[in-house]
Every structure is written in C-alpha cells, then in structure tokens.
Design an enzyme around this catalytic site. Structure first.
Site, short mmCIF file in Angstrom:
data_model
loop_
_atom_site.label_atom_id
_atom_site.label_comp_id
_atom_site.label_asym_id
_atom_site.label_seq_id
_atom_site.Cartn_x
_atom_site.Cartn_y
_atom_site.Cartn_z
N LYS A 1 0.83 -1.22 0.00
CA LYS A 1 0.00 0.00 0.00
C LYS A 1 0.86 1.26 0.00
CE LYS A 1 -2.25 -0.98 3.85
NZ LYS A 1 -1.65 -2.28 4.19
N ARG B 1 -9.05 0.84 9.13
CA ARG B 1 -8.58 -0.52 9.40
C ARG B 1 -9.65 -1.37 10.09
NH1 ARG B 1 -2.81 0.17 8.70
NH2 ARG B 1 -1.65 -1.46 9.70
N ARG C 1 12.00 -8.05 5.30
CA ARG C 1 12.13 -6.58 5.36
C ARG C 1 13.05 -6.15 6.50
NH1 ARG C 1 7.48 -2.20 4.44
NH2 ARG C 1 8.21 -1.21 6.34
N ARG D 1 12.51 -4.35 12.52
CA ARG D 1 11.66 -3.54 13.41
C ARG D 1 10.94 -4.43 14.43
NH1 ARG D 1 8.09 -0.04 9.32
NH2 ARG D 1 6.51 -1.28 10.33
N ARG E 1 -0.14 -9.45 13.15
CA ARG E 1 -0.66 -8.40 12.25
C ARG E 1 -1.56 -9.02 11.18
NH1 ARG E 1 4.70 -5.61 10.37
NH2 ARG E 1 3.44 -4.24 9.06
P1 AMP Z 1 1.29 0.22 8.95
O1 AMP Z 1 2.56 0.91 8.66
O2 AMP Z 1 0.11 0.80 8.19
O3 AMP Z 1 1.36 -1.28 8.81
O4 AMP Z 1 0.95 0.51 10.49
C1 AMP Z 1 1.85 0.13 11.51
C2 AMP Z 1 1.07 -0.06 12.81
O5 AMP Z 1 0.43 1.17 13.18
C3 AMP Z 1 -0.06 -1.07 12.74
O6 AMP Z 1 0.40 -2.40 12.96
C4 AMP Z 1 -0.95 -0.60 13.88
O7 AMP Z 1 -0.43 -0.94 15.15
C5 AMP Z 1 -0.84 0.92 13.74
N1 AMP Z 1 -1.88 1.47 12.81
C6 AMP Z 1 -1.66 2.06 11.62
N2 AMP Z 1 -2.83 2.47 11.07
C7 AMP Z 1 -3.79 2.11 11.94
C8 AMP Z 1 -5.22 2.24 11.93
N3 AMP Z 1 -5.87 2.81 10.91
N4 AMP Z 1 -5.90 1.73 13.01
C9 AMP Z 1 -5.26 1.17 14.05
N5 AMP Z 1 -3.93 1.01 14.11
C10 AMP Z 1 -3.19 1.47 13.07
#
Ligand code: AMP
Length: 219
Positions: free
Chosen positions: A13, A88, A127, A162, A173
């Site tokens: 994404k 989400r 990654r 990370r 996740r």
């Molecule tokens: P991402 O980089 O989009 O995978 O986001 C990293 C982490 O941030 C996720 O695993 C969640 O812990 C948190 N996160 C990001 N976006 C959201 C969202 N819309 N709702 C809840 N948690 C989020």
C-alpha cells in the site's frame, strides 16, 4: 483523486500510494507513518500507541479518529488524498463516512490490493529498516540488501528488524488484518465503491489504477 487503499500488511500500500501521489499531487496519508513519527518524537500520542504497534495490534479507533479528524482538514488534502492504512476497522470506516460527509467530500473509490499470503509473508519477514530515526531507509535481505556488514547504504547506521517485524508480530498483524480489516472489503463492496487489483508489482498496480475511467476520479 480521493481514494482508500485496502490490503494486508505487506501488500505494498505504501509504495502504491507514493507512486499514485506523484500522478496528480494528491497527498499520501499513512496512519502508520503518522504513528511512527509520533513514537519517534515521544509525543503523548506516540507513548499511547507504541505498545500496540510493537505487538502488531491495532491502535484504538478513538486515537486514530482524533488523528484523522485533524489530518483530513489540513489544506494539502484539498488536492486529493490517498488513504494508506486507514480505515482498518468497520467503526473507523463508519467514522470516516461521517467525517467526509461533514467535510462535503466523496470518495472516488476503494482500491483493494490482493496479494497471495505466501508472497506477503516472504516480503514481511525479509524486510529490514535503517535504525537511524532520521533515515529509516527500507531494505529487503533478498532483493535489496544493506551493506554486507548490515549497515545502511544511505547513512551508514545499523539496519535492523523492526519490533513489529518479528515473526510473532507479523503473524499477529496478519491475524488482526483477517479479523478486523478484511470485513471492510464487503463493507465497501456494498456501497459500490470497491475495485479489486491483483497486486504482485506496485508499478503494474498503479498502471491498472491509472486506467480508472476519468468520470470516476474527482480530480
Ligand atoms: P502500517 O505501517 O500501516 O502497517 O501501520 C503500523 C502499525 O500502526 C499497525 O500495525 C498498527 O499498530 C498501527 N496502525 C496504523 N494504522 C492504523 C489504523 N488505521 N488503526 C489502528 N492502528 C493502526
């Protein structure tokens, strides 16, 4: 354009959003990036979000909506936006509908990036990220490795896995995605907004998204 990108963690994404934003100067709005910056800066938001993020759990909807209420009202979003990693959950999607109604904005469509689970798992486990908070360059130990001694090619800092990219956090996740986020596919399909894209290469996917008829895109 005003679109939502849906897809599992590791579906690409972020890359697709970045490439799309270069087409018409729409802004990429990534809740993950906003949260990581807050953690790095040690803000209240960052302190509240960190433990959820490290475990691969979702940050509570109320915190996310506080962020998005502010972010979508910022001037640059008037150029169009690509929502990357938001919504989400169904409550977030419902709250987004209310927020966009209040702002008088309609979404063009929702692009669902479909990537096979084995490809996702391989991408996520290979990654690596530069540990320098000012750099955070992304590497892949197979296709784009750091230096042979594990240092960042850009800034020379150690490249690390990370906290949310350990195998345990990754599996969590993906489970969280299936349970909480995948239902959004049906939610947006029911509203006639969903477009599916089989997405093995971000470039090809952007090419397909660009073929969207002009009348569907608002700008
Ligand atoms: P991402 O980089 O989009 O995978 O986001 C990293 C982490 O941030 C996720 O695993 C969640 O812990 C948190 N996160 C990001 N976006 C959201 C969202 N819309 N709702 C809840 N948690 C989020």
């Amino acid at each position: 354009m005003k679109i939502v990108l849906l897809g599992a963690p590791g579906a690409g994404k972020g890359t697709v959003a970045k490439l799309l934003s270069e087409i018409d100067s729409s802004v990429q709005v990534s809740t993950g990036d906003i949260l990581r910056a807050a953690v790095k800066d040690g803000t209240d938001l960052g302190k509240k979000a960190k433990a959820y993020m490290d475990a691969g759990d979702l940050v509570p909807d109320s915190l996310i909506m506080e962020i998005m209420e502010v972010r979508l009202r910022e001037d640059d979003c008037g150029r169009g936006f690509i929502l990357d990693g938001f919504p989400r959950t169904i409550p977030q999607a419902e709250a987004l509908e209310g927020l966009l109604d209040r702002l008088g904005i309609a979404l063009d469509f929702v692009a669902n990036l479909e990537v096979p689970r084995d490809v996702i798992l391989d991408r996520l486990t290979t990654r690596r990220t530069c540990s320098n908070p000012e750099c955070q360059e992304i590497y892949n130990i197979k296709s784009n490795p750091p230096t042979p001694d594990g240092m960042c090619k850009k800034c020379g800092s150690p490249v690390i896995q990370r906290d949310d990219e350990t195998e345990e956090a990754i599996l969590n996740r993906l489970e969280t995605y299936n349970e909480k986020t995948a239902p959004l596919i049906g939610f947006y399909e029911g509203k006639g907004l969903l477009r599916n894209f089989v997405s093995l290469s971000s470039k090809d996917t952007v090419g397909e998204i660009k073929k969207t008829p002009r009348e569907v895109l608002s700008s």
